[in-house]
Each structure stands twice: as C-alpha cells, then as structure tokens.
Write a protein that holds these residues in place. Structure first.
Motif, PDB file in Angstrom:
ATOM      1  N   HIS A 152       0.815  -1.212   0.000  1.00 50.68           N
ATOM      2  CA  HIS A 152       0.000   0.000   0.000  1.00 50.68           C
ATOM      3  C   HIS A 152       0.850   1.264   0.000  1.00 50.68           C
ATOM      4  CE1 HIS A 152      -2.911   3.013   1.518  1.00 50.68           C
ATOM      5  NE2 HIS A 152      -3.746   2.334   0.772  1.00 50.68           N
ATOM      6  N   THR A 153       1.967   1.214   0.715  1.00 51.24           N
ATOM      7  CA  THR A 153       2.825   2.398   0.826  1.00 51.24           C
ATOM      8  C   THR A 153       3.493   2.764  -0.503  1.00 51.24           C
ATOM      9  OG1 THR A 153       4.498   0.882   1.676  1.00 51.24           O
ATOM     10  CG2 THR A 153       3.347   2.255   3.288  1.00 51.24           C
ATOM     11  N   LEU A 154       3.520   1.852  -1.441  1.00 50.22           N
ATOM     12  CA  LEU A 154       4.125   2.162  -2.744  1.00 50.22           C
ATOM     13  C   LEU A 154       3.079   2.517  -3.809  1.00 50.22           C
ATOM     14  CD1 LEU A 154       6.746   0.902  -1.484  1.00 50.22           C
ATOM     15  CD2 LEU A 154       7.293   0.153  -3.790  1.00 50.22           C
ATOM     16  N   LEU A 155       1.803   2.454  -3.445  1.00 50.11           N
ATOM     17  CA  LEU A 155       0.775   2.844  -4.419  1.00 50.11           C
ATOM     18  C   LEU A 155       0.876   4.346  -4.667  1.00 50.11           C
ATOM     19  CD1 LEU A 155      -2.414   0.841  -3.272  1.00 50.11           C
ATOM     20  CD2 LEU A 155      -0.752   0.241  -5.057  1.00 50.11           C
ATOM     21  N   PRO A 156       0.416   4.808  -5.835  1.00 47.68           N
ATOM     22  CA  PRO A 156       0.497   6.239  -6.147  1.00 47.68           C
ATOM     23  C   PRO A 156      -0.267   7.082  -5.119  1.00 47.68           C
ATOM     24  CG  PRO A 156      -0.210   4.973  -8.067  1.00 47.68           C
ATOM     25  CD  PRO A 156      -0.185   4.024  -6.923  1.00 47.68           C
ATOM     26  N   GLU A 157       0.265   8.248  -4.858  1.00 50.01           N
ATOM     27  CA  GLU A 157      -0.394   9.246  -4.003  1.00 50.01           C
ATOM     28  C   GLU A 157      -1.800   9.560  -4.542  1.00 50.01           C
ATOM     29  OE1 GLU A 157       0.998  10.587  -1.303  1.00 50.01           O
ATOM     30  OE2 GLU A 157      -0.446  12.223  -0.960  1.00 50.01           O
ATOM     31  N   SER A 158      -1.949   9.464  -5.861  1.00 47.85           N
ATOM     32  CA  SER A 158      -3.248   9.753  -6.494  1.00 47.85           C
ATOM     33  C   SER A 158      -4.312   8.720  -6.102  1.00 47.85           C
ATOM     34  CB  SER A 158      -3.107   9.784  -8.018  1.00 47.85           C
ATOM     35  OG  SER A 158      -2.655   8.524  -8.490  1.00 47.85           O
ATOM     36  N   VAL A 159      -3.854   7.576  -5.600  1.00 47.98           N
ATOM     37  CA  VAL A 159      -4.774   6.515  -5.168  1.00 47.98           C
ATOM     38  C   VAL A 159      -5.002   6.581  -3.659  1.00 47.98           C
ATOM     39  CG1 VAL A 159      -5.028   3.994  -4.896  1.00 47.98           C
ATOM     40  CG2 VAL A 159      -4.173   4.939  -7.054  1.00 47.98           C
ATOM     41  N   THR A 160      -3.907   6.798  -2.915  1.00 48.65           N
ATOM     42  CA  THR A 160      -3.966   6.644  -1.457  1.00 48.65           C
ATOM     43  C   THR A 160      -4.001   7.950  -0.680  1.00 48.65           C
ATOM     44  OG1 THR A 160      -1.563   6.586  -1.303  1.00 48.65           O
ATOM     45  CG2 THR A 160      -2.677   4.470  -1.604  1.00 48.65           C
ATOM     46  N   GLY A 161      -3.698   9.060  -1.336  1.00 46.75           N
ATOM     47  CA  GLY A 161      -3.578  10.334  -0.626  1.00 46.75           C
ATOM     48  C   GLY A 161      -4.851  10.711   0.118  1.00 46.75           C
TER      49      GLY A 161
END
Ligand code: A3P
Length: 318
Positions: free
Chosen positions: A132-141
C-alpha cells in the motif's frame, strides 16, 4: 501535439542503478522504498507512482503473490460483470483465464504499456502486487478522490509453499529450504511479506471505505459471505431479487477452484501476464494448511514467530 515519453527504463535508469540489490531465487531484486522489487519492475513502479490517474470508480485488487490473486480477480470480475452476462454459460471466465480478464499493473508499467489503461472502459478492475505504501499518491492520498482497493492475504506458511511450487515451474532445482530462508529474511519479491500485509492492514483501519482487507482462509470458509462484502464494497451490492435468483451462489460456483482448474482454457497455454507462466500453474491445490506437507514443525514455528513479532501491537498478532 504530444511529446513522446522516454521509456521508463531510460528515464529512471540512474535511480534504479543506485538502489541496493540482491540476486535471490533466480530473481534480481532492488530495495525500493523498503521493499524488494524485481529489478525490471522498479522504473515502471516510479512511473505508476507519478503518472497513474485513477478514476473514482476504479477498483484495484492488491495481493502478495500466491495469496489468492487469481481467485480474487475471478470473483471481482464475475461480480462486476454479472449484468452483462446474465447467462452463466456465456461468461468470459469460461473462455479466459482471470489474468487475461484483468490487467496486471506492475507488468503493464514495467513494459511501458500504460496507454492501454486509458482505453479501458469504466469501471476498471486492475491488480497489483505493490504494498500500500508504494501505491500512487493519487490513489492513497488523504486529500485526493483516489479509488477503491481490495487486498487479500494468506497464512505466510501456505504462501511459501505455493510460491515454491510456482517458481519450480521455471526452476525445477530450487530447494524449498532456500526459498524459506529468503522469506524469513524478508528478501523475496515485494517482501518483506509482513510489511506488505501491515501496509494494507493499517490502510484498511484508517480508510475502511477505501481499503477492504480479506483473508484467503476466510474466503475458503464462507465464500458467499465475502462475495457479498466485496460486491457491497465495490458499490455493486446484490439486490434482494438477485439474492432470490441465486446470483451470489452463481459467482461462487463460477469461480470455485474445481470449476476453474477444470476449464480447458486453464489446462493449457500460458497467461499473457506473469511472464507467460503456464495457466495451470495458477491452480494447484487451493486449500489452507498444505504447509504441513512441506515444512518441519520447527520451520513453521520460526516463520510464525518472525511474523508475530512484526505484527506485535496490532490485531493481526492474535
Ligand atoms: P496453492 O498453490 O496453495 O494451491 P495467486 O493467485 O495469488 O497466484 O495464488 C495462487 C494460489 O491460489 C494457489 O494456491 C492456487 O491453487 C490458489 N487458487 C487459485 N484459484 C483458486 C480458486 N478459484 N479458489 C481457491 N484457491 C485458488
């Protein structure tokens, strides 16, 4: 006009070359943001992180390899497409392997094929092995619309066994004990596994509306219950009429291990994704607890202890 983008491998080659590396179990690994990624994925991962544009109705299926990816892909695909294929006998999953129905983001970005994603109709289903920590900021932000993420985890002991059988299709000589050591050290593809699981566990606690955390063993115990959960989470709950017509059971049956393993399409040929691994390599035994046939009680205790120690202080430690 559009300026052609430089291939990721060229654009981020310097970054990749500077990362710590290890050669393990036939794979070249790079330590990127706390995880050992296959070397050929890293540049694409950077592009994924910086340029992926999620749509609000996207669903990303996430997993550590060999923890139920294929099953989750089938269940999510069958659930999402149930209106389009009301007659079960016509369903694409009878003709196509689940990996040929849902794009695998990590390989798509590694191969510079991300333009394909923009052409997909909504709602898009995609999968990844990234933590999860490597998913794009656009997904997880916290401040972005993002999209939904469904994670599946599994007893790490069964994961190692499954991974060993899978890797042996390419490296028949790979000793189980060697792979087991790498898993305990955390230095396996997209490992350490405990950090991978923790990343999604924490995210699911922080944003239960965004991240659904599932376990392979619980799906085995009551698949229907989890298909309902999955459908609701994806915004496509089963209606009373559908329930009455047995739609949930239909999805469960279509995606069952026996059914999928027995299909002609899954007995021969290779999946487009996963470096063209033979399709039958994704359907081995499909049970919980097969580790007893492959590791000593001492090995089992050791891996359990390593993982429990990392999970300490969370509900996962129970
Ligand atoms: P085993 O090797 O223990 O049998 P992944 O899909 O993440 O690669 O994981 C593969 C594991 O899921 C394999 O486990 C495989 O047999 C199992 N699997 C594949 N399809 C399944 C299904 N429809 N139902 C249950 N398990 C399934």
């Amino acid at each position: 006009g559009t300026v052609p983008k430089r291939p990721a491998k060229e654009e981020f080659g310097g970054l990749v070359a500077a990362l710590p590396r290890k050669h393990q179990a036939g794979l070249e690994l790079r330590l990127y943001q706390g995880f050992w990624l296959p070397d050929h994925w890293v540049a694409g991962t950077v592009v994924f992180q910086r340029r992926f544009a999620p749509r609000p109705d996207d669903v990303i299926l996430a997993s550590y390899p060999k923890c139920g990816t294929t099953w989750l892909k089938a269940l999510a695909f069958a659930t999402m497409t149930r209106d389009a294929y009301p007659a079960p006998a016509q369903h694409p999953l009878l003709r196509l392997n689940p990996h040929d129905c849902i794009p695998f983001l990590d390989e798509i970005f590694a191969d510079g094929q991300e333009a394909k994603l923009e052409k997909l109709p909504s709602p898009r289903l995609m999968n990844t092995h990234m933590p999860h920590t490597l998913l794009p900021e656009s997904v997880t932000g916290a401040a972005v619309a993002g999209c939904k993420v469904v994670y599946i985890c599994r007893d790490p002991k069964d994961m190692v066994v499954s991974l060993w059988h899978f890797l042996r299709r390419r490296q028949p000589e790979l000793p189980f004990a060697e792979l087991f050591e790498h898993v305990c050290d955390g230095a396996v593809a997209v490992g350490p596994i405990w950090d991978h699981v923790l990343s999604y566990w924490r995210a699911s606690l922080a944003r239960p509306d965004r991240v659904l955390f599932l376990r392979y063993e619980e799906l085995l115990q009551d698949t229907g219950k989890h298909v309902r959960k999955l459908a609701e989470f994806m915004g496509r709950p089963f209606s009373p009429a559908e329930e009455g017509a047995g739609a949930v059971e239909g999805v469960v049956e279509l995606c069952s291990f026996e059914k999928m393993k027995g299909l002609e399409v899954n007995k021969k040929g290779s999946a487009g994704a996963y470096h063209a691994m033979p399709r039958d390599s994704f359907f081995r035994k499909g049970v919980a607890g097969d580790w007893v046939n492959h590791m000593t009680p001492e090995m089992a205790t050791r891996l359990d202890e390593v993982v429990r120690d990392k999970f300490r202080g969370t509900a996962l430690a129970a």
